[in-house]
Design a protein around this motif. Structure first.
Motif, PDB file in Angstrom:
ATOM      1  N   ALA A   5       0.844  -1.189   0.000  1.00 24.70           N
ATOM      2  CA  ALA A   5       0.000   0.000   0.000  1.00 24.70           C
ATOM      3  C   ALA A   5       0.880   1.240   0.000  1.00 24.70           C
ATOM      4  CB  ALA A   5      -0.913  -0.007   1.224  1.00 24.70           C
ATOM      5  N   ALA A   6       0.315   2.385  -0.406  1.00 26.50           N
ATOM      6  CA  ALA A   6       1.110   3.606  -0.571  1.00 26.50           C
ATOM      7  C   ALA A   6       1.827   4.008   0.712  1.00 26.50           C
ATOM      8  CB  ALA A   6       0.212   4.743  -1.050  1.00 26.50           C
ATOM      9  N   TRP A   7       1.134   3.952   1.865  1.00 28.39           N
ATOM     10  CA  TRP A   7       1.761   4.402   3.109  1.00 28.39           C
ATOM     11  C   TRP A   7       2.900   3.478   3.517  1.00 28.39           C
ATOM     12  CZ3 TRP A   7       1.905   1.671   7.724  1.00 28.39           C
ATOM     13  CH2 TRP A   7       1.075   0.542   7.811  1.00 28.39           C
ATOM     14  N   LEU A   8       2.755   2.174   3.243  1.00 21.27           N
ATOM     15  CA  LEU A   8       3.847   1.245   3.549  1.00 21.27           C
ATOM     16  C   LEU A   8       5.014   1.445   2.590  1.00 21.27           C
ATOM     17  CD1 LEU A   8       2.126  -2.169   4.409  1.00 21.27           C
ATOM     18  CD2 LEU A   8       3.637  -0.807   5.880  1.00 21.27           C
ATOM     19  N   ALA A   9       4.712   1.722   1.328  1.00 19.56           N
ATOM     20  CA  ALA A   9       5.779   1.981   0.352  1.00 19.56           C
ATOM     21  C   ALA A   9       6.584   3.212   0.754  1.00 19.56           C
ATOM     22  CB  ALA A   9       5.182   2.158  -1.040  1.00 19.56           C
ATOM     23  N   VAL A  10       5.883   4.267   1.210  1.00 18.76           N
ATOM     24  CA  VAL A  10       6.576   5.469   1.686  1.00 18.76           C
ATOM     25  C   VAL A  10       7.439   5.134   2.898  1.00 18.76           C
ATOM     26  CG1 VAL A  10       6.275   7.758   2.708  1.00 18.76           C
ATOM     27  CG2 VAL A  10       4.835   7.054   0.788  1.00 18.76           C
ATOM     28  N   LEU A  11       6.887   4.376   3.834  1.00 13.42           N
ATOM     29  CA  LEU A  11       7.618   4.015   5.055  1.00 13.42           C
ATOM     30  C   LEU A  11       8.885   3.226   4.730  1.00 13.42           C
ATOM     31  CD1 LEU A  11       7.879   3.744   8.140  1.00 13.42           C
ATOM     32  CD2 LEU A  11       6.404   1.723   7.992  1.00 13.42           C
ATOM     33  N   PHE A  12       8.760   2.207   3.882  1.00 12.45           N
ATOM     34  CA  PHE A  12       9.925   1.389   3.550  1.00 12.45           C
ATOM     35  C   PHE A  12      10.960   2.173   2.753  1.00 12.45           C
ATOM     36  CE2 PHE A  12       6.927  -2.455   3.826  1.00 12.45           C
ATOM     37  CZ  PHE A  12       7.260  -2.651   5.164  1.00 12.45           C
ATOM     38  N   GLN A  13      10.494   3.092   1.914  1.00 16.61           N
ATOM     39  CA  GLN A  13      11.428   3.957   1.175  1.00 16.61           C
ATOM     40  C   GLN A  13      12.220   4.821   2.136  1.00 16.61           C
ATOM     41  OE1 GLN A  13      12.811   7.574   0.214  1.00 16.61           O
ATOM     42  NE2 GLN A  13      10.612   7.743   0.434  1.00 16.61           N
ATOM     43  N   ILE A  14      11.546   5.323   3.187  1.00 15.97           N
ATOM     44  CA  ILE A  14      12.231   6.148   4.180  1.00 15.97           C
ATOM     45  C   ILE A  14      13.288   5.336   4.917  1.00 15.97           C
ATOM     46  CG2 ILE A  14      11.941   7.509   6.281  1.00 15.97           C
ATOM     47  CD1 ILE A  14      10.819   8.742   3.715  1.00 15.97           C
ATOM     48  N   ILE A  15      12.952   4.097   5.249  1.00 16.64           N
ATOM     49  CA  ILE A  15      13.917   3.228   5.937  1.00 16.64           C
ATOM     50  C   ILE A  15      15.141   3.010   5.061  1.00 16.64           C
ATOM     51  CG2 ILE A  15      14.303   0.885   6.811  1.00 16.64           C
ATOM     52  CD1 ILE A  15      11.353   0.883   7.682  1.00 16.64           C
TER      53      ILE A  15
END
Length: 290
Positions: A154-164
């Motif tokens: 999902a978009a919010w998880l993709a953003v989170l993992f990209q930040i990591i």
């Protein structure tokens, strides 16, 4: 499994590019006695010269994985006008920060320096920041890696993992530098991680509502130049303004927060408005055919 290999390939490319870029600059300085700007320019050439071609080579594999090839990619020159969007947004938020600080008595602007004292240094640093930081990082992280992750999550998880992954790049490069007996390029501490975390969120959201990596690139460069030529004295060749602050460092932190947090808020508002508009249009179409 293929998506994991693409993530590892893209992330490793950024790590290797940043490590070799920093190393090449240090070697060039030792061998040829280059100035700070020349040394940084070498770093930028190596960083972009390694990262950009590899990421562009990997992108068709991303399209093959997702099954969707956009007519106009997020990095296309046709979306270049959004570079100005990113630059103007960062400048507007920084200006708002200074206006608030001035109205509250947190800062007293003592002098505006003439362009002859800082313009040339600013333009040189814009080129360096573009090559060494903004272009390769945005293309790799907010571009390719996010697109792969968004296909899987999902978009919010993709953003989170990209930040990591974004945070892990400088941490890994610093560890490699220590391992090879080199001076670390960054001091990894909690404030630095918080800065990277929030900055990465801001840049990713910018790409999402504009549909263009150039907005992220423009915002990234503007943030760096405001930080270096307005807020802090980094010794890059000149300051745009000289100001007095009763609490040293407070206005700088406040303005940086205004740029980054303000960018996040603006992006969320625009994304929310776009989502509401899509839902409204969907309801109108449903009502029309019912």
């Amino acid at each position: 499994m293929k998506w994991i290999l693409l993530v590892l390939a893209g992330w490793s490319t950024l790590v290797v590019g940043l490590f070799l870029g920093a190393l090449s600059g240090d070697i060039a300085e030792q061998l040829f006695g280059l100035s700070r700007n020349s040394q940084s320019f070498v770093k930028g050439l190596v960083m972009s010269g390694l990262v950009v071609p590899v990421i562009l080579y990997l992108y068709p594999h991303v399209y093959k994985l997702t099954g969707v090839k956009p007519k106009t990619p997020v990095y296309s020159w046709k979306r270049l006008h959004h570079f100005i969007t990113g630059v103007l947004l960062a400048i507007a938020l920084a200006s708002l920060g200074f206006i608030i600080a001035s109205s509250q008595g947190w800062i007293v602007i003592e002098q505006w320096h003439t362009p002859g004292q800082w313009l040339a240094a600013l333009l040189i640093n814009v080129i360096i920041a573009f090559l060494y930081e903004a272009l390769p990082e945005e293309l790799g992280l907010r571009g390719m890696l996010y697109d792969v992750l968004r296909h899987r999550f999902a978009a919010w998880l993709a953003v989170l993992f990209q930040i990591i992954l974004f945070i892990l790049v400088p941490i890994t490069v610093t560890q490699l530098q220590v391992l090879f007996g080199l001076a670390p390029g960054n001091i990894i501490n909690l404030p630095y991680i918080i800065l990277i975390l929030t900055f990465g969120i801001c840049l990713q959201l910018l790409r999402l509502w504009t549909g263009s990596l150039w907005a992220s690139i423009g915002f990234h460069i503007a943030y760096l130049e405001i930080s270096r030529f307005v807020i802090f004295e980094h010794g890059y060749g000149g300051q745009i303004i000289t100001y007095y602050e009763p609490v040293p460092g407070f206005v700088g932190l406040f303005t940086i927060g205004m740029i980054i947090i303000g960018g996040i808020i603006v992006s969320l508002v625009i994304l929310g408005a776009k989502r509401y508009k899509r839902k409204s249009e969907g309801r109108h179409k449903t009502a029309r055919f019912s």
